[in-house]
Design an enzyme around this catalytic site. Structure first.
Site, mmCIF file in Angstrom:
data_model
loop_
_atom_site.group_PDB
_atom_site.id
_atom_site.type_symbol
_atom_site.label_atom_id
_atom_site.label_comp_id
_atom_site.label_asym_id
_atom_site.label_seq_id
_atom_site.Cartn_x
_atom_site.Cartn_y
_atom_site.Cartn_z
ATOM 1 C CG ASP A 69 -1.639 1.255 1.482
ATOM 2 O OD1 ASP A 69 -2.331 1.711 0.566
ATOM 3 O OD2 ASP A 69 -1.517 1.810 2.598
ATOM 4 C CG ASP A 71 -2.112 7.336 0.540
ATOM 5 O OD1 ASP A 71 -1.148 7.556 -0.218
ATOM 6 O OD2 ASP A 71 -3.285 7.618 0.241
ATOM 7 C CG ASP A 97 -12.503 23.593 -9.971
ATOM 8 O OD1 ASP A 97 -13.687 23.542 -10.342
ATOM 9 O OD2 ASP A 97 -11.542 23.801 -10.739
ATOM 10 C CB THR A 176 -1.894 3.440 -4.252
ATOM 11 O OG1 THR A 176 -2.439 4.682 -3.796
ATOM 12 C CG2 THR A 176 -1.382 3.637 -5.672
ATOM 13 C CB ALA A 177 -7.242 4.551 -3.621
ATOM 14 C CE LYS A 221 -5.354 0.342 -1.857
ATOM 15 N NZ LYS A 221 -4.540 0.732 -0.676
ATOM 16 C CG ASP A 244 -2.031 2.835 6.490
ATOM 17 O OD1 ASP A 244 -2.597 3.798 7.039
ATOM 18 O OD2 ASP A 244 -2.216 2.538 5.302
ATOM 19 C CG ASN A 247 -10.555 1.423 4.398
ATOM 20 O OD1 ASN A 247 -11.649 1.098 4.838
ATOM 21 N ND2 ASN A 247 -10.092 2.657 4.483
#
Length: 318
Positions: A69, A71, A97, A176-177, A221, A244, A247
């Site tokens: 992962d 983050d 924005d 990663t997202a 993921k 970490d 999720n």
């Protein structure tokens, strides 16, 4: 054909969209291997030695790999936060924005949970910003943004674990997202094999404003790791994964060697119950996580809001 594809995707079930996101990430990851310059594949610097008590990967095992992962596992904070700051500073997003994003971020904080409808709204807002923009332009901006970030924000302990698997001759993948464009840059700079990230739909070199399947988050993921394992003929029982966040329990549960790095409270409890290895590279009191949801729009909101606040403080001091 494009209209039919959009209609078909809109009618997919959540499980189908998760599977599609995973397959798209795996396909993009393999495509990245074919196009990555060889000169960028080497690590930027020699990594520290991994802790002696960690699982030692079998050297040269062609069916083993490691999945990391990003983050708060490899990177201190969230990649999408740094991307948001960089995009605002480069006028990729406007004050209007920013206002929309800040409102969505505030609503998320008040709710205190990852409400699917709210995340979808933020995601749609973020994607509307890149619709019509050229992919090459965003990739160049990402290179500029993450060059200094990666020099300062990498956890040395996790970097050592990455290098341990590389030294054993194993393939090492970032999961990663964050957008695939960001994921590839981070993976290249760390000498990793490649990256699995969120895939945005493109047409004629421009973003359409839609994702392929959806965000690479949580179960998606795990779907991406499974899809890549099929393509690369990996035995997941011989693979390792590092994260970490609770999720990522679906991804961690796939492999034979799950690791928990700088864990949140929920993942720490789960790791203790499952007997998973826990490594915390934070010093002193437990570091506060950058509590950003995995939605891209919310990351941009936090980053841009931080820039606006800094500007206002500077004006007030004049």
């Amino acid at each position: 054909m494009a209209a039919l594809r959009r209609l078909t995707q809109a009618r997919r079930s959540p499980d189908e969209r998760t599977a599609l996101a995973g397959e798209a990430a795996a396909e993009a990851a393999e495509a990245g291997l074919e196009t990555a310059p060889a000169s960028e594949a080497a690590p930027a610097a020699k990594a520290p030695r991994a802790p002696a008590e960690d699982h030692t990967p079998t050297p040269g095992d062609p069916r083993a790999a490691a999945f990391f992962d990003c983050d708060n596992t490899i990177l201190r904070g969230a990649a999408i936060f740094y991307l948001g700051v960089g995009l605002y500073r480069r006028r990729f997003v406007t004050r209007r924005d920013v206002a929309r994003f800040v409102w969505q971020q505030a609503c998320f904080r008040l709710r205190g949970s990852e409400d699917p409808a709210h995340i979808a709204d933020a995601q749609d807002t973020a994607l509307s910003l890149v619709a019509g923009k050229r992919t090459a332009d965003l990739e160049q901006i990402c290179e500029e943004i993450f060059e200094p970030v990666l020099a300062e924000k990498i956890w040395p302990g996790t970097r050592a674990l990455v290098q341990m698997h590389l030294d054993a001759g194993q393939r090492v993948w970032l999961v990663t997202a964050a957008p695939q464009e960001v994921a590839r840059i981070i993976a290249r700079r760390l000498g990793m094999t490649g990256a699995l990230g969120t895939v945005a739909e493109t047409a004629d070199g421009e973003y359409t404003g839609r994702l392929v399947g959806g965000l690479l988050h949580g179960p998606a993921k795990a779907a991406a790791v499974q899809a890549l394992a099929r393509r690369e003929q990996l035995d997941l029982a011989r693979c390792a994964a590092f994260s970490d966040s609770a999720n990522d329990i679906p991804m961690l549960g796939l492999v034979g060697h799950p690791y928990v790095i700088n864990p949140d409270a929920a993942l720490r409890r789960h790791a203790r119950a499952m007997g998973w290895r826990v490594r915390d590279f934070r010093t002193g009191r437990k570091a506060a996580r950058v509590g950003l949801p995995a939605a891209a729009g919310l990351g941009v909101a936090a980053g841009a809001a931080a820039v606006l606040l800094a500007q206002r403080r500077r004006r007030a001091a004049v």
